[in-house]
Scaffold this active site. Structure first.
Site, short mmCIF file in Angstrom:
data_model
loop_
_atom_site.label_atom_id
_atom_site.label_comp_id
_atom_site.label_asym_id
_atom_site.label_seq_id
_atom_site.Cartn_x
_atom_site.Cartn_y
_atom_site.Cartn_z
N HIS A 210 0.81 -1.21 0.00
CA HIS A 210 0.00 0.00 0.00
C HIS A 210 0.85 1.27 0.00
CE1 HIS A 210 0.83 1.00 4.25
NE2 HIS A 210 0.89 -0.31 4.41
N ASP A 211 0.39 2.27 -0.73
CA ASP A 211 0.96 3.62 -0.72
C ASP A 211 2.39 3.68 -1.26
OD1 ASP A 211 -1.27 5.13 0.69
OD2 ASP A 211 -0.82 3.60 2.19
N GLY B 31 4.76 -1.44 2.70
CA GLY B 31 4.03 -0.20 2.45
C GLY B 31 4.90 1.04 2.43
#
Length: 253
Positions: A112-113, A130
């Protein structure tokens, strides 16, 4: 909350047993293989190749995620090979971003991100946690594990089976465990058009930083004082000065 319906470009190829949710955008001339899953909030650019069993836009593997509306944005001309998984963002940055003209090899995971630049190679079975940032023209070799929040500079080469827990400054090769500087990424830099004068400048900069065993703060000041201001010099200085977790080690004793 406004949710887009599925938007298709022209000349899209779609394989068998592929699932595409609502709120997905797919650009022109993109080819999607068999058994692919594309989840809501995913945006895919033009001329991409998505091979079999890829999962795009999956829910973040982050306990802080609270089902907020986030995105996965994938640019143009990307090749994503078999069994790759790429998660969408969380409230931290709201999106995961993959730039243009990247090759992401089989079984890689991008958390994520994360932000991946342009013209990168992410090797097979690379595990990327992440909020990792990867600069343009970086090459991360197979079976490398990248710790969350790590920053990998542009034009870098990370050898296979590496463990990235520190930031990797631009233009260099790193390897071993713990990860350490091995020299300039000469092959990659020459392919990108860096001339011999520029390569000598970068060698001298990193010699001061890694080989002469100076305090990092003093080394940066020395580089700033002794080297003519160039784009490359300033990128090295800015990268190291803004590193929050510290950079990789120099040559091993």
């Amino acid at each position: 909350m406004f949710i887009r319906t599925l938007l298709w470009g022209t000349n899209i190829t779609l394989g068998n047993f592929t699932t595409i949710e609502d709120d997905v955008i797919i650009g022109d001339n993109t080819c999607i293989g068999n058994n692919v899953t594309i989840l809501s909030g995913t945006r895919i650019g033009a001329n991409c190749q998505i091979h079999s069993n890829v999962i795009l836009g999956g829910i973040p593997q982050d306990l802080k995620y609270r089902n907020e509306y986030t995105l996965l944005e994938i640019g143009d001309d990307n090749m994503i090979r078999e069994f790759v998984t790429i998660n969408k963002g969380t409230a931290s940055k709201m999106k995961t971003v993959i730039g243009n003209s990247n090759l992401i090899m089989s079984n890689a995971h991008i958390g994520h991100d994360c932000t991946i630049g342009n013209n990168c190679v992410i090797g097979f079975s690379v595990g990327m946690a992440g909020e990792v940032q990867v600069g343009d023209w970086s090459n991360i070799s197979g079976l490398t594990a990248v710790h969350q929040f790590s920053i990998i500079g542009e034009h870098t080469m990370i050898s296979g089976l590496s463990r990235v827990v520190k930031d990797v400054p631009p233009y260099i090769i790193v390897a071993h465990d713990p990860l350490q500087y091995l020299g300039l990424n000469l092959v990659g830099l020459k392919r990108r058009g860096f001339d011999s004068k520029k390569l000598e400048e970068l060698k001298a900069i990193y010699r001061i930083l890694f080989q002469e065993k100076r305090n990092t703060k003093f080394a940066l000041q020395l580089i700033e004082n002794e080297f003519e201001q160039t784009i490359e010099r300033d990128k090295v200085l800015d990268f190291i000065r803004h590193s929050k977790r510290g950079i990789v080690k120099g040559y091993r004793e």
